[in-house]
Design an enzyme around this catalytic site. Structure first.
Site, short mmCIF file in Angstrom:
data_model
loop_
_atom_site.label_atom_id
_atom_site.label_comp_id
_atom_site.label_asym_id
_atom_site.label_seq_id
_atom_site.Cartn_x
_atom_site.Cartn_y
_atom_site.Cartn_z
N ARG A 177 0.43 -1.31 0.30
CA ARG A 177 0.06 -0.31 -0.07
C ARG A 177 0.47 0.60 -0.10
NH1 ARG A 177 -2.93 -3.46 3.13
NH2 ARG A 177 -1.59 -3.23 4.52
N ARG A 179 9.22 0.18 9.70
CA ARG A 179 10.17 -0.69 11.23
C ARG A 179 11.50 -0.44 11.64
NH1 ARG A 179 5.32 0.68 12.48
NH2 ARG A 179 3.69 -0.47 12.95
N GLU A 227 10.83 -0.06 19.36
CA GLU A 227 10.36 0.97 20.93
C GLU A 227 9.32 -0.30 20.57
OE1 GLU A 227 8.27 3.33 17.06
OE2 GLU A 227 10.20 3.33 16.23
N HIS A 282 8.56 8.88 15.07
CA HIS A 282 8.06 7.35 14.61
C HIS A 282 5.89 8.11 14.42
CE1 HIS A 282 6.16 3.26 14.43
NE2 HIS A 282 5.57 3.59 13.51
P1 NAD Z 1 1.64 -3.85 3.02
O1 NAD Z 1 1.22 -4.87 3.75
O2 NAD Z 1 0.49 -3.22 2.12
O3 NAD Z 1 2.76 -3.76 1.48
C1 NAD Z 1 4.14 -4.37 2.45
C2 NAD Z 1 5.16 -5.40 1.36
O4 NAD Z 1 6.21 -5.57 1.87
C3 NAD Z 1 4.07 -5.81 0.25
O5 NAD Z 1 4.39 -5.78 -1.05
C4 NAD Z 1 5.02 -7.39 0.38
O6 NAD Z 1 5.34 -8.17 -0.32
C5 NAD Z 1 6.39 -6.97 0.33
N1 NAD Z 1 7.75 -7.09 1.72
C6 NAD Z 1 7.19 -8.57 2.51
N2 NAD Z 1 8.18 -9.12 2.23
C7 NAD Z 1 9.20 -8.34 1.93
C8 NAD Z 1 10.60 -8.68 1.50
N3 NAD Z 1 11.45 -9.60 1.74
N4 NAD Z 1 11.39 -8.40 0.36
C9 NAD Z 1 10.79 -7.18 0.23
N5 NAD Z 1 9.58 -7.23 0.07
C10 NAD Z 1 8.57 -7.60 1.06
O7 NAD Z 1 2.00 -2.74 4.28
P2 NAD Z 1 2.08 -0.82 4.02
O8 NAD Z 1 1.19 -0.60 4.35
O9 NAD Z 1 2.28 -0.59 2.25
O10 NAD Z 1 3.10 -0.75 5.28
C11 NAD Z 1 4.26 -1.11 5.18
C12 NAD Z 1 5.04 -0.86 6.36
O11 NAD Z 1 4.84 0.47 6.87
C13 NAD Z 1 4.32 -1.84 7.79
O12 NAD Z 1 4.46 -3.25 7.92
C14 NAD Z 1 4.28 -0.75 8.65
O13 NAD Z 1 5.61 -1.82 9.51
C15 NAD Z 1 5.01 -0.03 8.27
N6 NAD Z 1 4.73 1.66 8.82
C16 NAD Z 1 4.51 2.44 9.32
C17 NAD Z 1 4.04 3.54 9.50
C18 NAD Z 1 4.83 4.66 10.30
O14 NAD Z 1 4.39 6.10 10.87
N7 NAD Z 1 6.29 5.15 10.04
C19 NAD Z 1 2.85 3.67 9.41
C20 NAD Z 1 2.20 2.55 8.80
C21 NAD Z 1 2.71 1.63 8.73
#
Ligand code: NAD
Length: 331
Positions: free
Chosen positions: A156, A238, A267, A288
């Site tokens: 996403r 993360r 965290e 964060h």
């Molecule tokens: P998502 O699940 O939509 O996308 C994660 C993507 O990572 C997927 O397309 C998956 O195929 C890919 N992936 C998994 N393992 C992988 C690997 N080994 N190599 C390459 N790609 C790989 O998640 P998202 O909504 O895009 O969010 C991603 C991450 O961002 C979340 O898991 C969360 O930890 C982090 N996040 C941080 C904040 C913040 O405030 N900093 C906010 C929201 C999310």
């Protein structure tokens, strides 16, 4: 009366728009817990049918202390703070707010990239310290147009970063072994199948994977050693997805040009002021906060509470459920 009502334990703080959804349901009681302390949660969870949680840890102990629990709903998309196997063992879905903050995080990654390229931290500090004249004409900043951005994780958030970077004239490449090449190419991005090769070509790298055993340290010593010295590395995913120790070493030896760090190892405890990442003027940090904007907070609170209501009404969208295998038991 109240005995027949479902109880939702809300672990703070959430936007009032989410609370209004609960208040509109006469069949629901809710309690807003003022504390995130484990004892406070344990003391109040016994009669909960749902937990709606922002950042507090939902441990095995908490889950086991809630015999009526039907759903846990997270405020956001990360869920490393929740013991998913214990929920799955009890057939309890964990719902996440998948539509909530992708745009906010993608904008934050772009903000960090631009700040690094334009030497934002350095220029801000020097200008405020009276160094304006001395700096005039030094030209430390760089353009991002025609540079290559490598996105690791094309979910996403990664998908929202790509068009924003392209709008700035960047070439975008993507490493995500779990996404069809066609989807990446349709987004006008180049597919990278070998991460170690991908990092050698990128001028900037932004990470958007979840934290798990496979992604922990996905950028580590080995990858930093391959990067060009002009590379910026951004982690809004993360803490630990980018190896923090290896990152500091790379910055100290000028193996890379700078870093943007929104998330830290250790965290939910905040990083201490002696964190070595805080000592560089080519590092921009934030607490964060990438996913936390006024728009996303409201959206996330509504989506989290809607997930709780949907679970009660047997209408939970499997796409929002981290452990969808438990839904079969509900059919
Ligand atoms: P998502 O699940 O939509 O996308 C994660 C993507 O990572 C997927 O397309 C998956 O195929 C890919 N992936 C998994 N393992 C992988 C690997 N080994 N190599 C390459 N790609 C790989 O998640 P998202 O909504 O895009 O969010 C991603 C991450 O961002 C979340 O898991 C969360 O930890 C982090 N996040 C941080 C904040 C913040 O405030 N900093 C906010 C929201 C999310």
């Amino acid at each position: 009366m109240a005995d027949n009502k479902k109880k939702v334990l809300v672990i703070p703080n959430i936007h009032s728009a989410g609370i209004e959804l609960l208040a509109a349901r006469p069949d629901i009681d809710y309690q807003i817990l003022e504390s995130q302390a484990p004892e406070a949660i344990l003391n109040n969870v016994a009669d909960a049918h749902a937990i709606a949680v922002r950042t507090a840890l939902i441990s095995r102990e908490v889950i086991n202390a809630a015999p009526h629990l039907q759903v846990v709903a997270r405020h956001g998309v990360g869920y490393d703070s929740v013991d998913v196997p214990t929920l799955t063992n009890r057939n309890i879905p964990l719902a996440i707010a998948i539509h909530s903050n992708a745009v906010s995080v993608a904008e934050h990654a772009m903000f960090m990239l631009l700040s690094l390229a334009k030497q934002g931290v350095y220029h801000h500090q020097e200008t405020r310290a009276g160094g304006f004249a001395r700096l005039r004409g030094t030209g430390r900043g760089v353009e991002i147009a025609d540079k290559e951005l490598l996105i690791i994780g094309f979910g996403r958030i990664g998908k929202q970063v790509a068009p924003r970077a392209r709008a700035f004239g960047m070439e975008v490449s993507v490493y995500d072994p779990y996404v069809d090449h066609e989807i990446i190419q349709r987004a006008e991005c180049r597919v990278v199948t070998d991460l170690n090769l991908g990092v050698t070509q990128a001028d900037a790298i932004t990470v958007h994977t979840p934290l798990n055993d496979e992604t922990r340290g996905i950028l580590g010593e080995n990858q930093f050693a391959r990067m060009k010295p002009n590379t910026f590395v951004i982690n809004t995913a993360r803490g630990g997805v980018v190896d923090e120790t290896a990152l500091v070493t790379a910055l100290r030896s000028n193996a890379i040009a700078g870093a943007g760090v929104d998330v830290f190892v250790g965290e939910p405890a905040p990083p201490t002021s002696d964190n070595p990442l805080f000592s560089f003027d080519n590092v921009i940090v934030s607490p964060h906060s990438a996913g936390v904007t006024q728009e996303s907070l409201k959206r996330t609170a509504i989506e989290m509470i809607q997930n709780v209501l949907n679970a009660f009404d047997d209408e939970l969208d499997p796409a929002t459920v981290v452990n969808p295998e438990v839904l079969r038991g509900h059919a």
